[in-house]
Design a protein around this motif. Structure first.
Motif, PDB file in Angstrom:
ATOM      1  N   UNK A   7      -9.681   2.424 -33.780  1.00 50.00           N
ATOM      2  CA  UNK A   7      -8.728   2.055 -32.730  1.00 50.00           C
ATOM      3  C   UNK A   7      -7.317   2.421 -33.186  1.00 50.00           C
ATOM      4  N   UNK A   8      -6.402   2.583 -32.234  1.00 47.94           N
ATOM      5  CA  UNK A   8      -5.016   2.869 -32.600  1.00 47.94           C
ATOM      6  C   UNK A   8      -4.436   1.760 -33.468  1.00 47.94           C
ATOM      7  N   UNK A   9      -3.543   2.145 -34.368  1.00 53.17           N
ATOM      8  CA  UNK A   9      -2.891   1.165 -35.233  1.00 53.17           C
ATOM      9  C   UNK A   9      -1.451   0.932 -34.772  1.00 53.17           C
ATOM     10  N   UNK A  10      -0.702   0.043 -35.426  1.00 51.97           N
ATOM     11  CA  UNK A  10       0.659  -0.262 -34.965  1.00 51.97           C
ATOM     12  C   UNK A  10       1.597   0.944 -34.885  1.00 51.97           C
ATOM     13  N   UNK A  11       1.358   1.971 -35.694  1.00 51.54           N
ATOM     14  CA  UNK A  11       2.202   3.168 -35.608  1.00 51.54           C
ATOM     15  C   UNK A  11       1.958   3.905 -34.299  1.00 51.54           C
ATOM     16  N   UNK A  12       0.694   4.049 -33.907  1.00 49.66           N
ATOM     17  CA  UNK A  12       0.383   4.655 -32.612  1.00 49.66           C
ATOM     18  C   UNK A  12       0.999   3.838 -31.480  1.00 49.66           C
ATOM     19  N   UNK A  13       0.851   2.515 -31.573  1.00 54.41           N
ATOM     20  CA  UNK A  13       1.370   1.644 -30.519  1.00 54.41           C
ATOM     21  C   UNK A  13       2.888   1.751 -30.415  1.00 54.41           C
ATOM     22  N   UNK A  14       3.560   1.861 -31.558  1.00 57.58           N
ATOM     23  CA  UNK A  14       5.016   1.955 -31.549  1.00 57.58           C
ATOM     24  C   UNK A  14       5.479   3.255 -30.899  1.00 57.58           C
ATOM     25  N   UNK A  15       4.795   4.365 -31.188  1.00 53.94           N
ATOM     26  CA  UNK A  15       5.173   5.640 -30.569  1.00 53.94           C
ATOM     27  C   UNK A  15       4.895   5.617 -29.067  1.00 53.94           C
ATOM     28  N   UNK A  16       3.826   4.941 -28.662  1.00 49.96           N
ATOM     29  CA  UNK A  16       3.564   4.795 -27.227  1.00 49.96           C
ATOM     30  C   UNK A  16       4.663   3.972 -26.557  1.00 49.96           C
ATOM     31  N   UNK A  17       5.143   2.972 -27.260  1.00 48.08           N
ATOM     32  CA  UNK A  17       6.257   2.173 -26.730  1.00 48.08           C
ATOM     33  C   UNK A  17       7.507   3.044 -26.595  1.00 48.08           C
ATOM     34  N   UNK A  18       7.768   3.878 -27.606  1.00 43.65           N
ATOM     35  CA  UNK A  18       8.903   4.791 -27.535  1.00 43.65           C
ATOM     36  C   UNK A  18       8.753   5.730 -26.348  1.00 43.65           C
ATOM     37  N   UNK A  19       7.557   6.249 -26.154  1.00 43.59           N
ATOM     38  CA  UNK A  19       7.281   7.155 -25.046  1.00 43.59           C
ATOM     39  C   UNK A  19       7.599   6.491 -23.714  1.00 43.59           C
ATOM     40  N   UNK A  20       7.195   5.258 -23.566  1.00 44.05           N
ATOM     41  CA  UNK A  20       7.391   4.552 -22.293  1.00 44.05           C
ATOM     42  C   UNK A  20       8.851   4.172 -22.049  1.00 44.05           C
ATOM     43  N   UNK A  21       9.588   3.888 -23.124  1.00 41.76           N
ATOM     44  CA  UNK A  21      10.920   3.311 -22.955  1.00 41.76           C
ATOM     45  C   UNK A  21      12.068   4.279 -23.196  1.00 41.76           C
ATOM     46  N   UNK A  22      11.815   5.391 -23.874  1.00 44.37           N
ATOM     47  CA  UNK A  22      12.920   6.278 -24.231  1.00 44.37           C
ATOM     48  C   UNK A  22      13.396   7.067 -23.012  1.00 44.37           C
ATOM     49  N   UNK A  23      14.671   6.965 -22.647  1.00 45.47           N
ATOM     50  CA  UNK A  23      15.148   7.631 -21.439  1.00 45.47           C
ATOM     51  C   UNK A  23      15.460   9.110 -21.609  1.00 45.47           C
ATOM     52  N   UNK A  24      15.558   9.552 -22.835  1.00 51.13           N
ATOM     53  CA  UNK A  24      15.877  10.957 -23.088  1.00 51.13           C
ATOM     54  C   UNK A  24      14.632  11.813 -23.245  1.00 51.13           C
TER      55      UNK A  24
END
Length: 232
Positions: A67-84
Protein backbone atom coordinates in the motif's frame (compact mmCIF):
# COMPACT_ATOMS: atom_id res chain seq x y z
CA UNK A 1 11.96 26.87 -0.91
CA UNK A 2 8.35 27.63 -0.03
CA UNK A 3 7.77 30.45 -2.53
CA UNK A 4 8.24 28.49 -5.75
CA UNK A 5 5.51 28.17 -8.34
CA UNK A 6 6.51 25.40 -10.76
CA UNK A 7 7.73 22.18 -9.15
CA UNK A 8 9.12 19.01 -10.69
CA UNK A 9 9.43 15.99 -8.39
CA UNK A 10 11.44 12.90 -9.37
CA UNK A 11 10.83 9.71 -7.39
CA UNK A 12 12.82 6.50 -7.44
CA UNK A 13 12.84 3.06 -5.90
CA UNK A 14 13.57 4.40 -2.43
CA UNK A 15 10.09 5.85 -2.03
CA UNK A 16 8.41 2.51 -2.79
CA UNK A 17 10.92 0.48 -0.76
CA UNK A 18 9.25 1.85 2.37
CA UNK A 19 6.03 0.17 1.20
CA UNK A 20 7.83 -3.17 0.90
CA UNK A 21 8.75 -3.22 -2.79
CA UNK A 22 12.32 -4.23 -3.62
CA UNK A 23 14.63 -1.59 -5.01
CA UNK A 24 15.79 -2.01 -8.60
CA UNK A 25 19.28 -3.24 -7.78
CA UNK A 26 20.34 -4.65 -4.46
CA UNK A 27 23.84 -4.38 -2.99
CA UNK A 28 24.82 -7.55 -4.88
CA UNK A 29 23.81 -6.07 -8.24
CA UNK A 30 20.78 -8.33 -8.55
CA UNK A 31 17.11 -7.48 -8.88
CA UNK A 32 14.95 -9.96 -6.97
CA UNK A 33 17.64 -12.61 -7.51
CA UNK A 34 18.07 -12.00 -11.25
CA UNK A 35 20.69 -10.18 -13.24
CA UNK A 36 19.01 -7.11 -14.72
CA UNK A 37 20.33 -8.14 -18.13
CA UNK A 38 18.32 -11.37 -17.89
CA UNK A 39 14.94 -9.76 -17.26
CA UNK A 40 15.04 -6.13 -18.39
CA UNK A 41 16.36 -5.97 -21.95
CA UNK A 42 14.74 -6.57 -25.35
CA UNK A 43 17.32 -9.30 -25.93
CA UNK A 44 16.25 -11.07 -22.73
CA UNK A 45 12.60 -11.04 -23.84
CA UNK A 46 13.55 -12.51 -27.21
CA UNK A 47 15.89 -15.09 -25.69
CA UNK A 48 13.76 -16.30 -22.78
CA UNK A 49 10.22 -14.89 -22.84
CA UNK A 50 9.05 -17.43 -20.26
CA UNK A 51 11.53 -16.14 -17.67
CA UNK A 52 10.83 -12.47 -18.43
CA UNK A 53 7.04 -12.89 -18.27
CA UNK A 54 7.30 -14.95 -15.09
CA UNK A 55 9.42 -12.23 -13.50
CA UNK A 56 7.02 -9.39 -14.35
CA UNK A 57 3.93 -11.47 -13.60
CA UNK A 58 5.32 -11.92 -10.08
CA UNK A 59 6.10 -8.20 -9.74
CA UNK A 60 2.58 -7.35 -10.93
CA UNK A 61 0.99 -9.77 -8.47
CA UNK A 62 3.10 -8.32 -5.63
CA UNK A 63 1.36 -4.96 -6.01
CA UNK A 64 -1.75 -6.43 -4.41
CA UNK A 65 0.17 -6.88 -1.15
CA UNK A 66 1.57 -3.36 -0.70
CA UNK A 67 0.00 0.00 0.00
CA UNK A 68 1.11 3.61 -0.41
CA UNK A 69 3.19 5.00 2.43
CA UNK A 70 3.18 8.51 3.98
CA UNK A 71 5.57 9.82 1.30
CA UNK A 72 3.15 8.82 -1.47
CA UNK A 73 0.27 10.33 0.50
CA UNK A 74 2.16 13.59 1.01
CA UNK A 75 2.91 13.96 -2.71
CA UNK A 76 -0.75 13.27 -3.49
CA UNK A 77 -1.66 16.02 -1.04
CA UNK A 78 0.77 18.35 -2.81
CA UNK A 79 -0.78 17.41 -6.14
CA UNK A 80 -4.27 18.24 -4.90
CA UNK A 81 -3.38 21.49 -3.15
CA UNK A 82 -0.54 23.07 -5.10
CA UNK A 83 -1.88 25.93 -7.25
CA UNK A 84 1.14 26.19 -9.51
CA UNK A 85 2.68 23.85 -12.02
CA UNK A 86 3.55 20.36 -10.79
CA UNK A 87 4.85 17.25 -12.49
CA UNK A 88 5.65 14.10 -10.51
CA UNK A 89 8.02 12.02 -12.63
CA UNK A 90 8.59 8.53 -11.32
CA UNK A 91 11.15 5.94 -12.30
CA UNK A 92 8.99 3.36 -10.54
CA UNK A 93 6.68 1.01 -12.41
CA UNK A 94 4.27 0.45 -9.50
CA UNK A 95 0.96 2.27 -9.05
CA UNK A 96 1.44 3.53 -5.49
CA UNK A 97 1.46 7.21 -6.42
CA UNK A 98 -1.88 6.84 -8.19
CA UNK A 99 -3.38 4.79 -5.40
CA UNK A 100 -2.41 7.54 -2.98
CA UNK A 101 -4.29 10.02 -5.17
CA UNK A 102 -1.61 11.70 -7.31
CA UNK A 103 -2.78 12.70 -10.79
CA UNK A 104 -0.12 14.99 -12.27
CA UNK A 105 2.03 11.93 -12.96
CA UNK A 106 4.43 10.61 -15.58
CA UNK A 107 5.86 7.07 -15.49
CA UNK A 108 9.08 7.47 -17.45
CA UNK A 109 9.97 3.76 -17.19
CA UNK A 110 6.50 2.39 -17.92
CA UNK A 111 3.97 0.65 -15.71
CA UNK A 112 3.51 -2.89 -14.43
CA UNK A 113 -0.25 -2.57 -14.81
CA UNK A 114 0.00 -1.90 -18.54
CA UNK A 115 0.54 -4.16 -21.53
CA UNK A 116 2.14 -3.19 -24.83
CA UNK A 117 1.33 -5.08 -28.02
CA UNK A 118 4.43 -5.42 -30.18
CA UNK A 119 2.23 -6.17 -33.20
CA UNK A 120 -0.16 -3.19 -33.24
CA UNK A 121 1.53 -0.84 -30.75
CA UNK A 122 -1.57 -0.46 -28.56
CA UNK A 123 -1.31 -0.07 -24.81
CA UNK A 124 -3.96 -1.03 -22.29
CA UNK A 125 -4.34 -1.61 -18.57
CA UNK A 126 -3.38 -5.16 -17.61
CA UNK A 127 -3.49 -6.62 -14.12
CA UNK A 128 -3.27 -10.35 -14.81
CA UNK A 129 -0.48 -12.66 -15.98
CA UNK A 130 1.06 -12.33 -19.43
CA UNK A 131 3.05 -15.54 -19.37
CA UNK A 132 0.42 -17.64 -21.11
CA UNK A 133 0.68 -15.48 -24.24
CA UNK A 134 -2.84 -14.05 -24.09
CA UNK A 135 -3.98 -12.32 -27.30
CA UNK A 136 -3.99 -8.56 -27.66
CA UNK A 137 -7.56 -7.32 -27.12
CA UNK A 138 -7.10 -4.87 -30.02
CA UNK A 139 -5.58 -7.03 -32.76
CA UNK A 140 -5.96 -10.59 -31.38
CA UNK A 141 -2.23 -11.28 -31.82
CA UNK A 142 -0.28 -13.10 -29.09
CA UNK A 143 2.32 -10.34 -28.94
CA UNK A 144 1.85 -8.70 -25.54
CA UNK A 145 4.83 -7.66 -23.42
CA UNK A 146 5.13 -5.70 -20.18
CA UNK A 147 4.81 -1.98 -20.88
CA UNK A 148 8.17 -1.46 -19.21
CA UNK A 149 11.05 0.57 -20.64
CA UNK A 150 13.84 -1.96 -20.96
CA UNK A 151 17.50 -1.05 -20.93
CA UNK A 152 18.39 0.31 -24.34
CA UNK A 153 14.90 1.72 -24.94
CA UNK A 154 13.84 5.38 -24.80
CA UNK A 155 12.07 6.42 -21.58
CA UNK A 156 8.55 7.74 -21.95
CA UNK A 157 7.62 11.40 -21.89
CA UNK A 158 11.09 12.89 -22.29
CA UNK A 159 9.87 15.96 -24.21
CA UNK A 160 7.29 16.71 -21.51
CA UNK A 161 9.88 16.20 -18.77
CA UNK A 162 12.42 18.49 -20.45
CA UNK A 163 9.77 21.18 -20.86
CA UNK A 164 8.78 20.93 -17.19
CA UNK A 165 12.42 21.11 -16.08
CA UNK A 166 12.99 24.18 -18.26
CA UNK A 167 10.23 26.09 -16.45
CA UNK A 168 10.71 24.65 -12.96
CA UNK A 169 11.41 26.89 -9.99
CA UNK A 170 12.12 23.88 -7.80
CA UNK A 171 13.35 20.36 -8.60
CA UNK A 172 13.08 17.71 -5.90
CA UNK A 173 14.59 14.22 -6.13
CA UNK A 174 13.24 11.59 -3.73
CA UNK A 175 14.62 8.10 -3.17
CA UNK A 176 16.89 7.91 -6.21
CA UNK A 177 20.45 6.63 -6.55
CA UNK A 178 21.55 9.30 -9.01
CA UNK A 179 23.13 6.55 -11.11
CA UNK A 180 20.60 5.81 -13.85
CA UNK A 181 20.39 8.14 -16.83
CA UNK A 182 18.65 10.12 -18.18
CA UNK A 183 16.96 10.73 -14.79
CA UNK A 184 20.32 11.28 -13.08
CA UNK A 185 20.84 14.28 -15.37
CA UNK A 186 17.59 16.05 -14.49
CA UNK A 187 19.20 17.99 -11.65
CA UNK A 188 21.74 19.46 -14.07
CA UNK A 189 18.98 20.51 -16.47
CA UNK A 190 16.95 22.08 -13.68
CA UNK A 191 19.97 23.98 -12.34
CA UNK A 192 20.86 25.19 -15.83
CA UNK A 193 17.41 26.78 -16.05
CA UNK A 194 17.71 28.42 -12.64
CA UNK A 195 15.69 26.06 -10.44
CA UNK A 196 16.46 25.48 -6.78
CA UNK A 197 17.25 21.81 -6.13
CA UNK A 198 16.53 19.53 -3.19
CA UNK A 199 17.39 15.89 -2.61
CA UNK A 200 15.59 13.66 -0.10
CA UNK A 201 17.19 10.26 0.30
CA UNK A 202 18.22 7.63 2.83
CA UNK A 203 21.83 8.51 2.00
CA UNK A 204 23.45 11.06 -0.32
CA UNK A 205 23.13 9.94 -3.95
CA UNK A 206 25.90 9.85 -6.52
CA UNK A 207 24.78 13.30 -7.64
CA UNK A 208 24.34 14.91 -4.21
CA UNK A 209 26.98 17.56 -4.90
CA UNK A 210 24.74 18.99 -7.63
CA UNK A 211 21.87 19.75 -5.23
CA UNK A 212 21.48 22.95 -3.23
CA UNK A 213 20.33 20.89 -0.27
CA UNK A 214 20.28 17.20 0.71
CA UNK A 215 18.02 15.92 3.48
CA UNK A 216 18.96 12.44 4.69
CA UNK A 217 16.40 10.11 6.19
CA UNK A 218 13.30 8.04 5.39
CA UNK A 219 11.04 9.46 2.68
CA UNK A 220 8.01 8.57 4.78
CA UNK A 221 9.21 11.03 7.43
CA UNK A 222 10.92 13.76 5.40
CA UNK A 223 8.54 14.11 2.45
CA UNK A 224 5.45 14.89 4.59
CA UNK A 225 7.49 17.52 6.46
CA UNK A 226 8.66 19.09 3.21
CA UNK A 227 5.14 19.13 1.73
CA UNK A 228 3.77 20.66 4.93
CA UNK A 229 6.33 23.47 4.63
CA UNK A 230 5.62 24.04 0.93
CA UNK A 231 1.88 24.30 1.50
CA UNK A 232 2.15 26.43 4.64
Amino acid sequence: MTNRRNIVVLTGAGISAESGLATFRGPDGLWEGHRVEDVCTPEALARDPVLVHRFYDARRAALAHVTPNPAHAALARLDAAWPGGLLIVTQNVDDLHERAGARRMLHMHGELLSALCTACGRRRRWDGPMGGQPPCPACDTAALRPDIVFFGEMPYGMARIEQALATADLFVSIGTSGAVYPAAGFVRTARMHGAATLEINLEPSQGSALFDETRVGPAGVLVPKWVEAVLA
